[in-house]
Design an enzyme around this catalytic site. Sequence first.
Site, PDB file in Angstrom:
ATOM      1  N   ILE A  95       0.904  -1.157   0.000  1.00  0.00           N
ATOM      2  CA  ILE A  95       0.000   0.000   0.000  1.00  0.00           C
ATOM      3  C   ILE A  95       0.937   1.199   0.000  1.00  0.00           C
ATOM      4  O   ILE A  95       1.648   1.438   0.978  1.00  0.00           O
ATOM      5  CB  ILE A  95      -0.930   0.060   1.227  1.00  0.00           C
ATOM      6  CG1 ILE A  95      -1.916  -1.103   1.239  1.00  0.00           C
ATOM      7  CG2 ILE A  95      -1.679   1.408   1.236  1.00  0.00           C
ATOM      8  CD1 ILE A  95      -2.859  -1.109   2.448  1.00  0.00           C
ATOM      9  N   TYR A  96       0.970   1.896  -1.119  1.00  0.00           N
ATOM     10  CA  TYR A  96       1.817   3.076  -1.237  1.00  0.00           C
ATOM     11  C   TYR A  96       0.973   4.262  -1.668  1.00  0.00           C
ATOM     12  O   TYR A  96       0.194   4.163  -2.618  1.00  0.00           O
ATOM     13  CB  TYR A  96       2.964   2.849  -2.238  1.00  0.00           C
ATOM     14  CG  TYR A  96       4.082   2.038  -1.630  1.00  0.00           C
ATOM     15  CD1 TYR A  96       5.039   2.649  -0.831  1.00  0.00           C
ATOM     16  CD2 TYR A  96       4.161   0.677  -1.840  1.00  0.00           C
ATOM     17  CE1 TYR A  96       6.057   1.906  -0.249  1.00  0.00           C
ATOM     18  CE2 TYR A  96       5.175  -0.073  -1.264  1.00  0.00           C
ATOM     19  CZ  TYR A  96       6.120   0.555  -0.475  1.00  0.00           C
ATOM     20  OH  TYR A  96       7.125  -0.180   0.101  1.00  0.00           O
ATOM     21  N   TYR A 141      -0.564  -0.132  10.622  1.00  0.00           N
ATOM     22  CA  TYR A 141      -1.011  -1.519  10.712  1.00  0.00           C
ATOM     23  C   TYR A 141      -1.354  -1.916  12.143  1.00  0.00           C
ATOM     24  O   TYR A 141      -2.335  -2.638  12.375  1.00  0.00           O
ATOM     25  CB  TYR A 141       0.023  -2.458  10.088  1.00  0.00           C
ATOM     26  CG  TYR A 141       0.075  -2.274   8.595  1.00  0.00           C
ATOM     27  CD1 TYR A 141      -1.048  -2.512   7.798  1.00  0.00           C
ATOM     28  CD2 TYR A 141       1.224  -1.816   7.960  1.00  0.00           C
ATOM     29  CE1 TYR A 141      -1.022  -2.308   6.431  1.00  0.00           C
ATOM     30  CE2 TYR A 141       1.261  -1.611   6.587  1.00  0.00           C
ATOM     31  CZ  TYR A 141       0.133  -1.862   5.828  1.00  0.00           C
ATOM     32  OH  TYR A 141       0.152  -1.656   4.475  1.00  0.00           O
ATOM     33  N   LYS A 143      -2.569   0.089  14.379  1.00  0.00           N
ATOM     34  CA  LYS A 143      -3.872   0.735  14.610  1.00  0.00           C
ATOM     35  C   LYS A 143      -5.005  -0.111  14.029  1.00  0.00           C
ATOM     36  O   LYS A 143      -6.110  -0.147  14.564  1.00  0.00           O
ATOM     37  CB  LYS A 143      -3.872   2.131  13.971  1.00  0.00           C
ATOM     38  CG  LYS A 143      -5.195   2.874  14.058  1.00  0.00           C
ATOM     39  CD  LYS A 143      -5.176   4.158  13.259  1.00  0.00           C
ATOM     40  CE  LYS A 143      -5.450   3.815  11.820  1.00  0.00           C
ATOM     41  NZ  LYS A 143      -5.812   4.887  10.948  1.00  0.00           N
TER      42      LYS A 143
END
Length: 179
Positions: A95-96, A141, A143
């Site tokens: 995820i970027y 992540y 969280k």
Amino acid sequence: MKISIEKVTTNDIPKLQEIGRSTFYEAFAGVNTEDDMKDYLEKSFSEEKLKTELNNRDSQFYFAMVNGNVVAYLKINAGEAQNEKIDDAIEIERIYVRQTFHGKKVAQALYQKAIDMACEQGAKWVWLGVWEENHRALRFYEKNGFKAFGKHAFWLGNDEQTDLLMKKELDHSNELKTL
């Protein structure tokens, strides 16, 4: 700000190369050598490599779009496409998000897409590897309920780095949001 999620096809390779290279560079150029970055970006985002990945039925890419522009992307893997084979699991490989869209819920939208896909496929787990020095991603992540369960090596050019492996058990009754 409206975020739409669109599946990436082989026709989108130039856009995928651009978002992949630019977001990776934004995230890691300041803490890696120019040669290692150049090597990684050329190999990981070559047209041939992306075409192979896009044609793998166990890998999927999605763009996050804002006002018709690609602002982020997601890559998920199942089955044999996973970097570590974990049964009954989906891997979030990437995820970027463009830095100008950090903190604007774009990563959360892509994350939710990955969770939705995992639930649709009946996965029990979602897992990922994240560089141990990428504190922003680690917080994101954690969280979202991920816990560390191991480590593996990640090569950036000639530099061996350590990724923390993190996983989250899915509760299908509570996870599915967009179906």
